[in-house]
Write an enzyme that holds these catalytic residues in place. Structure first.
Site, PDB file in Angstrom:
ATOM      1  N   HIS A   1       0.821  -7.070 -12.761  1.00 27.08           N
ATOM      2  CA  HIS A   1       0.175  -5.762 -12.580  1.00 27.08           C
ATOM      3  C   HIS A   1      -0.773  -5.510 -13.752  1.00 27.08           C
ATOM      4  O   HIS A   1      -0.843  -6.302 -14.670  1.00 27.08           O
ATOM      5  CB  HIS A   1       1.203  -4.636 -12.555  1.00 27.08           C
ATOM      6  CG  HIS A   1       2.077  -4.679 -11.348  1.00 27.08           C
ATOM      7  ND1 HIS A   1       3.380  -5.046 -11.401  1.00 27.08           N
ATOM      8  CD2 HIS A   1       1.813  -4.417 -10.054  1.00 27.08           C
ATOM      9  CE1 HIS A   1       3.907  -4.995 -10.186  1.00 27.08           C
ATOM     10  NE2 HIS A   1       2.973  -4.639  -9.346  1.00 27.08           N
TER      11      HIS A   1
ATOM     12  N   PHE B   1       8.590  -0.770 -10.336  1.00 24.88           N
ATOM     13  CA  PHE B   1       8.255  -2.121  -9.892  1.00 24.88           C
ATOM     14  C   PHE B   1       9.493  -3.021  -9.816  1.00 24.88           C
ATOM     15  O   PHE B   1       9.520  -4.005  -9.093  1.00 24.88           O
ATOM     16  CB  PHE B   1       7.205  -2.745 -10.803  1.00 24.88           C
ATOM     17  CG  PHE B   1       5.834  -2.140 -10.625  1.00 24.88           C
ATOM     18  CD1 PHE B   1       5.348  -1.861  -9.358  1.00 24.88           C
ATOM     19  CD2 PHE B   1       5.030  -1.861 -11.716  1.00 24.88           C
ATOM     20  CE1 PHE B   1       4.086  -1.308  -9.181  1.00 24.88           C
ATOM     21  CE2 PHE B   1       3.767  -1.317 -11.553  1.00 24.88           C
ATOM     22  CZ  PHE B   1       3.291  -1.037 -10.290  1.00 24.88           C
TER      23      PHE B   1
ATOM     24  N   HIS C   1       8.968  -9.995  -6.414  1.00 30.22           N
ATOM     25  CA  HIS C   1       8.287  -8.861  -7.033  1.00 30.22           C
ATOM     26  C   HIS C   1       8.943  -8.473  -8.345  1.00 30.22           C
ATOM     27  O   HIS C   1       8.285  -8.261  -9.363  1.00 30.22           O
ATOM     28  CB  HIS C   1       8.261  -7.666  -6.072  1.00 30.22           C
ATOM     29  CG  HIS C   1       7.277  -6.622  -6.490  1.00 30.22           C
ATOM     30  ND1 HIS C   1       7.641  -5.500  -7.184  1.00 30.22           N
ATOM     31  CD2 HIS C   1       5.927  -6.567  -6.359  1.00 30.22           C
ATOM     32  CE1 HIS C   1       6.556  -4.777  -7.440  1.00 30.22           C
ATOM     33  NE2 HIS C   1       5.507  -5.407  -6.957  1.00 30.22           N
TER      34      HIS C   1
ATOM     35  N   HIS D   1       1.831  -1.982   0.873  1.00 30.74           N
ATOM     36  CA  HIS D   1       0.898  -2.960   0.297  1.00 30.74           C
ATOM     37  C   HIS D   1      -0.067  -3.534   1.321  1.00 30.74           C
ATOM     38  O   HIS D   1      -1.153  -3.995   0.972  1.00 30.74           O
ATOM     39  CB  HIS D   1       1.653  -4.053  -0.460  1.00 30.74           C
ATOM     40  CG  HIS D   1       1.791  -3.674  -1.896  1.00 30.74           C
ATOM     41  ND1 HIS D   1       0.801  -3.905  -2.819  1.00 30.74           N
ATOM     42  CD2 HIS D   1       2.762  -2.992  -2.533  1.00 30.74           C
ATOM     43  CE1 HIS D   1       1.176  -3.393  -3.986  1.00 30.74           C
ATOM     44  NE2 HIS D   1       2.365  -2.835  -3.834  1.00 30.74           N
TER      45      HIS D   1
ATOM     46  N   HIS E   1      -0.746  -9.699  -4.864  1.00 30.52           N
ATOM     47  CA  HIS E   1      -0.032  -8.996  -3.797  1.00 30.52           C
ATOM     48  C   HIS E   1      -0.518  -9.436  -2.417  1.00 30.52           C
ATOM     49  O   HIS E   1       0.247  -9.465  -1.458  1.00 30.52           O
ATOM     50  CB  HIS E   1      -0.157  -7.478  -3.964  1.00 30.52           C
ATOM     51  CG  HIS E   1       0.689  -6.923  -5.080  1.00 30.52           C
ATOM     52  ND1 HIS E   1       0.286  -6.939  -6.388  1.00 30.52           N
ATOM     53  CD2 HIS E   1       1.932  -6.368  -5.075  1.00 30.52           C
ATOM     54  CE1 HIS E   1       1.242  -6.407  -7.143  1.00 30.52           C
ATOM     55  NE2 HIS E   1       2.251  -6.050  -6.376  1.00 30.52           N
TER      56      HIS E   1
ATOM     57  N   HIS F   1      -2.552   3.400  -5.726  1.00 34.01           N
ATOM     58  CA  HIS F   1      -1.377   2.865  -5.025  1.00 34.01           C
ATOM     59  C   HIS F   1      -0.075   3.267  -5.725  1.00 34.01           C
ATOM     60  O   HIS F   1       0.957   3.449  -5.086  1.00 34.01           O
ATOM     61  CB  HIS F   1      -1.516   1.338  -4.875  1.00 34.01           C
ATOM     62  CG  HIS F   1      -0.428   0.526  -5.478  1.00 34.01           C
ATOM     63  ND1 HIS F   1      -0.325   0.299  -6.833  1.00 34.01           N
ATOM     64  CD2 HIS F   1       0.639  -0.122  -4.922  1.00 34.01           C
ATOM     65  CE1 HIS F   1       0.741  -0.448  -7.069  1.00 34.01           C
ATOM     66  NE2 HIS F   1       1.341  -0.722  -5.942  1.00 34.01           N
TER      67      HIS F   1
ATOM     68  N   HIS G   1       3.992   4.856  -4.524  1.00 33.79           N
ATOM     69  CA  HIS G   1       5.285   4.381  -5.041  1.00 33.79           C
ATOM     70  C   HIS G   1       6.091   5.554  -5.598  1.00 33.79           C
ATOM     71  O   HIS G   1       7.254   5.741  -5.262  1.00 33.79           O
ATOM     72  CB  HIS G   1       5.049   3.383  -6.177  1.00 33.79           C
ATOM     73  CG  HIS G   1       4.840   1.978  -5.723  1.00 33.79           C
ATOM     74  ND1 HIS G   1       5.867   1.148  -5.384  1.00 33.79           N
ATOM     75  CD2 HIS G   1       3.715   1.241  -5.585  1.00 33.79           C
ATOM     76  CE1 HIS G   1       5.389  -0.056  -5.047  1.00 33.79           C
ATOM     77  NE2 HIS G   1       4.073  -0.016  -5.152  1.00 33.79           N
TER      78      HIS G   1
HETATM   79 CU1  C2O Z   1       3.645  -4.925  -7.413  1.00 37.99          CU
HETATM   80 CU2  C2O Z   1       2.984  -1.763  -5.404  1.00 37.99          CU
HETATM   81  O1  C2O Z   1       3.453  -3.147  -6.621  1.00 37.99           O
END
Ligand code: C2O
Length: 639
Positions: free
Chosen positions: A191, A368, A163, A381, A200, A344, A348
């Site tokens: 992203h 990220f 990631h 996710h 993802h 989303h 985070h």
């Molecule tokens: Cu690549 Cu929730 O992120």
């Protein structure tokens, strides 16, 4: 004029969870697909016809590669890899080990005799955490993953690095064919575009298989953090099984870098604004949070019919959304996060350590770079992935014709994009987006939580405010297209002159009728500092909107959020003030709000009535009153 926010005790006669759930039913409309491609697909088709009729075969062969210019992106960890800068400390090494065998092509999973695989069922974490046997297995799988050596691509460290690297510009974009196609000079960022959901999904697919393999359980499934669920009192809380003092050993699932102020019984707030919270001004009741959460979900998922508005904008070879140098005239697109990515990001931001000077990167979940170091990441996710499946089943109800089906993009630029991951055997596997689109073929499914999904799918915001004075959008300035329009701390309102869609707007959309188009408002080329969490909530015909205005109103049309990644210049970001100076420290974004439903709620039934767009900026983490966001234009757009 208008009454500002709704009083706390305002009762919504239609907000009865049980009754709503009972009346919820799913409808399926069978319509023709949407056929999303790049905007010029129609032109290409016409050109092609012309070419076929006019040219000799030889000329055709020469002509094709130039005009159809399929340019799917290849995201591979082979070859070039650079470190990732962070706000505090030395740059991070997120590069991945090289494969020890020749990379292999993806194959759909089967069981040993070649038949369909045993289906892994992903269940809500607030349910499975009550099963000590499941928690024990889950913890054991992560403990074993964490114990693997750094050289093993399956290790937790390397799972995090996947990631960190793909999401923070450690690699360069490559051209097909993979796995080591020709490198371009442009850094890779999965992203902020249509690669977000498919990438993802496949990342989780392998992560889950590795965990299952480490405990010898081919049915092992990740849970999902069902934070959109406003029906179950605990579903939106940080899941207990990841927190300290859990009754079953969960030592491999905890993480110290989480927001101590957001522990249960706090529930995730999708309208979350860290700034307001720090100022002590974000004091909503749980009931208000739930109303707002439903409305945010409704605006980020339900009102988004087009693939572009839900999955994100195109990302093809040469697209550089990592710097503010996007050449739109040459056909490049700035970053354009879809509705799902945008909502989303809030989870985070809310989970990571925020407003803590010792952790300027909002570790772990709030950035990220670090997010995948927190085991909560994968369960978050899992829900995001589930919501992609849900999105495809939601009836239209949004366009005027109300008869359009939600489908993924169908262009080759999308379908043939390639990624590489390591599987449970440590093999590097090349997967395409085409492989990722049908989760049932990937051997997993989600437990049915449609009762709570239906609360936001069928949500209806509060009735519109009644203006006490005659309304006239011309009291507000229109945007003059330029790079210098600003959004500051104070909400900004602009008049938007609307127009009816024309045949031209149908081009490349795979739609027959104008009234199947979804009406959007797009803020063009917004400059966002790499290191900033940015959030813009947008309201129509409600210029009184401010940072504390509730989001469960008719006038609210959606949110944009940007989660930081790939910080390019750390010293500058730390000293704040220079963030406005150099182009290299920004991304450019097109920000899309889908407004058709809201317009009708506000009683605007035609295409031509002008509106006032109010942008409320929230959530820049590091306080710098001098930071404004610059953008070039506000436009109506049809998808
Ligand atoms: Cu690549 Cu929730 O992120």
């Amino acid at each position: 004029m208008f009454k500002s926010s709704q009083p706390l005790n305002r009762t919504r006669s239609n907000f009865n969870f049980a009754a709503m759930a009972a009346t919820c039913r799913r409808h399926f409309f069978s319509l023709q697909g949407e056929g999303q491609g790049r905007g010029n697909a129609g032109v290409v088709r016409v050109q092609l016809l012309w070419a076929v009729s006019m040219c000799c075969a030889l000329l055709c062969i020469q002509y094709l590669p130039h005009s159809i210019s399929a340019e799917p992106i290849l995201a591979s960890s082979l070859g070039f890899c650079k470190t990732v800068p962070v706000l505090r400390g030395a740059p991070l090494h997120c590069c991945l080990p090289a494969p020890t065998r020749k990379p292999i092509r993806f194959k759909f999973p089967t069981c040993a005799n070649g038949g369909p695989p045993v289906v892994r069922e992903r269940k809500p974490v607030h349910v499975v955490q009550n099963d000590p046997e499941y928690v024990r297995k889950y913890n054991l799988a992560y403990a074993r993953m964490k114990a693997l050596p750094d050289s093993d691509p399956r290790s937790f460290l390397n799972q995090w690095r996947v990631h960190c690297s793909f999401c923070n510009e450690a690699f360069k974009q490559r051209e097909l064919p993979g796995p080591l196609g020709k490198a371009t000079g442009v850094l890779l960022q999965i992203h902020y575009s249509w690669t977000f959901l498919p990438w993802h999904r496949m990342y989780l697919y392998y992560h889950e298989r590795i965990l299952g393999d480490l405990i010898g359980d081919p049915t092992f499934a990740l849970p999902f953090w069902n934070w959109d669920n406003q029906l179950d009192p605990i579903a939106g809380m940080m899941p207990f099984m990841f927190l300290p003092n859990f009754p079953v050993n969960n030592s491999a699932l905890t993480d110290v870098n989480r927001n101590p102020n957001h522990m249960p019984p706090k529930i995730l707030y999708l309208g979350y604004n860290g700034k307001l919270e720090a100022e002590g001004k974000q004091n909503l009741t749980d009931e208000q949070i739930r109303y707002e959460n439903l409305c945010v979900m409704y605006n980020q998922v339900v009102t988004k019919i087009s693939a572009r508005s839900f999955l994100g904008g195109p990302y093809v070879v040469g697209t550089n959304n990592t710097a503010a140098t996007v050449n739109v005239a040459a056909g490049e697109t700035p970053g354009e996060s879809g509705g799902m990515e945008i909502v989303h990001n809030v989870a985070h931001e809310w989970t990571g350590l925020i407003n803590n000077p010792a952790h300027p990167d909002n570790e772990d979940m709030g950035n990220f770079i670090y997010a995948a170091r927190d085991p909560i990441f994968y369960t978050h996710h899992s829900n995001v992935d589930r919501l992609w499946d849900v999105w495809k089943t939601i009836p239209d109800k949004v366009t005027i014709a109300g008869n359009r089906q939600r489908v993924d993009y169908t262009s080759s630029d999308f379908l043939d994009s390639e990624f590489t991951f390591f599987d449970e055997n440590q093999d590097m596997v090349i997967v395409t987006i085409r492989d990722s689109l049908d989760s049932s073929k990937l051997g997993y499914k989600y437990a049915d939580v449609s009762e709570s999904d239906n609360l936001w799918i069928n949500y209806e915001p509060l009735p519109p405010h009644k203006p006490s004075e005659p309304w006239n959008p011309s009291h507000w300035p229109a945007v003059v297209p330029s790079g210098n329009n600003t959004i500051g701390k104070v909400p900004s309102s602009f008049k938007l002159a609307r127009r009816a869609p024309t045949k031209k707007d149908l081009k490349g959309k795979g739609l027959k009728h104008l009234n199947q188009l979804q009406e959007d408002i797009v803020l063009e080329k917004m400059r966002i500092p790499h290191s900033a969490y940015a959030r813009f909530d947008v309201f129509l015909n409600f210029p009184e909107a401010n940072r504390e205005t509730h989001l469960y109103m008719s006038e609210y049309v959606g949110t944009f959020t940007h989660l930081p990644s790939g910080m390019v210049d750390m010293s500058a970001s730390v000293s704040h003030s220079s963030v406005t100076e150099s182009d290299g420290q920004f991304r450019l974004f097109n920000i899309r709000y889908s407004v058709g439903q809201a317009l009708r709620r506000l009683g605007i039934a035609d295409w031509n009535t002008d509106v006032v767009v109010t942008i409320v900026s929230k959530g820049l983490r590091r306080t710098n009153p001098t930071i404004d966001f610059y953008f070039s234009d506000i436009k109506q757009d049809f998808q």
